[in-house]
Scaffold this active site. Structure first.
Site, PDB file in Angstrom:
ATOM      1  N   GLY A   1      -1.647   6.414  -2.571  1.00 10.44           N
ATOM      2  CA  GLY A   1      -2.789   6.320  -3.496  1.00 10.44           C
ATOM      3  C   GLY A   1      -3.862   5.411  -2.907  1.00 10.44           C
ATOM      4  O   GLY A   1      -5.047   5.781  -2.835  1.00 10.44           O
ATOM      5  N   HIS A   2      -3.448   4.230  -2.463  1.00  9.83           N
ATOM      6  CA  HIS A   2      -4.400   3.316  -1.817  1.00  9.83           C
ATOM      7  C   HIS A   2      -5.007   3.980  -0.565  1.00  9.83           C
ATOM      8  O   HIS A   2      -6.214   3.905  -0.333  1.00  9.83           O
ATOM      9  CB  HIS A   2      -3.700   2.041  -1.354  1.00  9.83           C
ATOM     10  CG  HIS A   2      -3.099   1.209  -2.432  1.00  9.83           C
ATOM     11  ND1 HIS A   2      -1.743   1.046  -2.562  1.00  9.83           N
ATOM     12  CD2 HIS A   2      -3.657   0.466  -3.416  1.00  9.83           C
ATOM     13  CE1 HIS A   2      -1.487   0.228  -3.577  1.00  9.83           C
ATOM     14  NE2 HIS A   2      -2.629  -0.136  -4.122  1.00  9.83           N
TER      15      HIS A   2
ATOM     16  N   LEU B   1       0.817  -1.224   0.000  1.00  8.06           N
ATOM     17  CA  LEU B   1       0.000   0.000   0.000  1.00  8.06           C
ATOM     18  C   LEU B   1       0.848   1.271   0.000  1.00  8.06           C
ATOM     19  O   LEU B   1       1.853   1.362   0.701  1.00  8.06           O
ATOM     20  CB  LEU B   1      -0.927  -0.001   1.223  1.00  8.06           C
ATOM     21  CG  LEU B   1      -1.871  -1.207   1.325  1.00  8.06           C
ATOM     22  CD1 LEU B   1      -2.744  -1.089   2.584  1.00  8.06           C
ATOM     23  CD2 LEU B   1      -2.758  -1.335   0.088  1.00  8.06           C
TER      24      LEU B   1
ATOM     25  N   SER C   1       2.289   0.572  -6.999  1.00  3.85           N
ATOM     26  CA  SER C   1       3.128  -0.436  -6.328  1.00  3.85           C
ATOM     27  C   SER C   1       4.286  -0.831  -7.234  1.00  3.85           C
ATOM     28  O   SER C   1       5.349  -1.220  -6.768  1.00  3.85           O
ATOM     29  CB  SER C   1       2.304  -1.677  -5.986  1.00  3.85           C
ATOM     30  OG  SER C   1       1.135  -1.307  -5.308  1.00  3.85           O
TER      31      SER C   1
ATOM     32  N   GLN D   1      -5.345 -12.177 -12.968  1.00  2.72           N
ATOM     33  CA  GLN D   1      -5.182 -10.987 -13.811  1.00  2.72           C
ATOM     34  C   GLN D   1      -3.751 -10.819 -14.314  1.00  2.72           C
ATOM     35  O   GLN D   1      -3.421  -9.816 -14.934  1.00  2.72           O
ATOM     36  CB  GLN D   1      -5.659  -9.731 -13.083  1.00  2.72           C
ATOM     37  CG  GLN D   1      -4.814  -9.296 -11.911  1.00  2.72           C
ATOM     38  CD  GLN D   1      -5.530  -8.247 -11.076  1.00  2.72           C
ATOM     39  OE1 GLN D   1      -6.543  -8.515 -10.441  1.00  2.72           O
ATOM     40  NE2 GLN D   1      -5.012  -7.038 -11.079  1.00  2.72           N
TER      41      GLN D   1
HETATM   42  P1  AMP Z   1      -3.842  -2.177  -6.875  1.00  2.00           P
HETATM   43  O1  AMP Z   1      -3.335  -2.563  -5.517  1.00  2.00           O
HETATM   44  O2  AMP Z   1      -2.773  -1.666  -7.788  1.00  2.00           O
HETATM   45  O3  AMP Z   1      -4.729  -3.236  -7.480  1.00  2.00           O
HETATM   46  O4  AMP Z   1      -4.775  -0.928  -6.641  1.00  2.00           O
HETATM   47  C1  AMP Z   1      -5.860  -0.977  -5.748  1.00  2.00           C
HETATM   48  C2  AMP Z   1      -6.693   0.259  -5.932  1.00  2.00           C
HETATM   49  O5  AMP Z   1      -5.912   1.413  -5.673  1.00  2.00           O
HETATM   50  C3  AMP Z   1      -7.238   0.401  -7.349  1.00  2.00           C
HETATM   51  O6  AMP Z   1      -8.570   0.855  -7.288  1.00  2.00           O
HETATM   52  C4  AMP Z   1      -6.322   1.433  -7.950  1.00  2.00           C
HETATM   53  O7  AMP Z   1      -6.915   2.172  -8.988  1.00  2.00           O
HETATM   54  C5  AMP Z   1      -6.047   2.316  -6.748  1.00  2.00           C
HETATM   55  N1  AMP Z   1      -4.825   3.101  -6.929  1.00  2.00           N
HETATM   56  C6  AMP Z   1      -3.599   2.624  -7.252  1.00  2.00           C
HETATM   57  N2  AMP Z   1      -2.727   3.641  -7.401  1.00  2.00           N
HETATM   58  C7  AMP Z   1      -3.424   4.793  -7.172  1.00  2.00           C
HETATM   59  C8  AMP Z   1      -3.092   6.174  -7.179  1.00  2.00           C
HETATM   60  N3  AMP Z   1      -1.867   6.603  -7.461  1.00  2.00           N
HETATM   61  N4  AMP Z   1      -4.065   7.062  -6.893  1.00  2.00           N
HETATM   62  C9  AMP Z   1      -5.330   6.637  -6.628  1.00  2.00           C
HETATM   63  N5  AMP Z   1      -5.705   5.353  -6.595  1.00  2.00           N
HETATM   64  C10 AMP Z   1      -4.772   4.433  -6.867  1.00  2.00           C
END
Ligand code: AMP
Length: 282
Positions: A39-40, A36, A189, A64
């Site tokens: 953004g998360h 995390l 990430s 995925q």
């Molecule tokens: P992930 O762990 O990459 O699957 O992301 C989980 C959630 O966090 C998804 O809804 C992503 O779109 C969101 N997310 C990832 N990076 C960002 C970011 N920089 N800003 C906003 N949301 C993000």
């Protein structure tokens, strides 16, 4: 401060969600693959504003990833993630095992046509099927009032909205804005994969989208701006997967700039790291 509980089975997730539903509390689910970053965490904060209870799922979803992709090396830092979520007073973490999510003879896949086909769907054909399947499962397992996704993965957000509408899943889908590093790089990430030299180049992806936006707002033609931006990115060391203008509501290709409707989308490799970004041209 209450301790953030972690559950690993669908049964215990459902028991907790049921309790909150019976006491008429609004719940928000934030699905993640862990590792995390801010953004998360911005999505968790948004969830806390909108709901009484916030659940974050952490699951690196194998369906995925294509066989040649980074499933094995994807960063996994559950202990650090749990500390970050504890600091935000998250109510519950759902961190299932692969076995809990996928039976050995698992054989169902959710596909969302049309909106999944271009952009990331063209270069990663397995990707949105895997995302739609796991998100469908998570929504049905938790049945939250709402689920929150980042606009960083804008196509994914629209795919999920379309799936939820088409399958009558009774969950509101909410998008949260892209969180960036101070130099403009969208947090991800996967940014951990960048070498220090690549890290210096990486913000140019967002800078390029901003340049295109400024130029078309000043009246320059969209297609020519995209063409020259692609060649600039190549010179800067990016291997461009796509750089396109699409309609922000339905992702149909846009030939001309329409204020507030045209969104720029980019995916490009720096070395082995695939970066994606997008920008609405206001
Ligand atoms: P992930 O762990 O990459 O699957 O992301 C989980 C959630 O966090 C998804 O809804 C992503 O779109 C969101 N997310 C990832 N990076 C960002 C970011 N920089 N800003 C906003 N949301 C993000």
């Amino acid at each position: 401060m209450n301790k953030t509980k972690t559950v690993r089975t669908i049964k215990s997730l459902r028991a907790q969600m049921n309790d909150w539903r019976l006491s008429e509390q609004k719940t928000a689910l934030v699905p993640t693959m862990g590792s995390l970053h801010d953004g998360h965490l911005s999505l968790v904060k948004l969830a806390k504003k909108k709901a009484d209870r916030v659940v974050v799922s952490i699951f690196v979803n194998p369906t995925q990833f294509a066989p040649n992709e980074d499933f094995d090396t994807y960063p996994r830092e559950e202990k650090r993630d749990r500390d970050k979520l504890q600091n935000l007073e998250t109510d519950l973490i759902f961190a299932p095992s692969r076995k809990q999510m996928y039976a050995e003879d698992f054989s169902t896949r959710v596909t969302v046509d049309e909106i999944s086909t271009g952009l990331c769907g063209a270069s990663r054909p397995h990707f949105f099927g895997g995302v739609a399947t796991v998100v469908c499962k998570l929504l049905l397992q938790a049945l939250p009032t709402m689920a929150i996704f980042g606009e960083k993965d804008y196509q994914q957000l629209l795919v999920i909205k379309r799936m939820v509408r088409d399958l009558d899943i009774p969950v509101s889908i909410i998008g949260g804005p892209i969180i960036r590093e101070s130099d403009g790089l969208a947090m991800s990430s996967r940014n951990k994969y960048l070498t220090s030299k690549e890290r210096l180049t990486a913000p140019l992806l967002h800078a390029t989208l901003t340049q295109i936006a400024n130029s078309v707002q000043a009246g320059k033609p969209l297609a020519a701006q995209i063409r020259s931006a692609k060649s600039r990115l190549k010179k800067q060391g990016f291997d461009v997967d796509y750089l396109e203008a699409r309609n922000t509501d339905n992702l149909r290709p846009e030939k001309q700039y329409i204020p507030g409707k045209t969104r720029l989308f980019a995916a490009a490799y720096l070395g082995r790291t695939r970066l994606i970004d997008n920008l609405l041209v206001k």
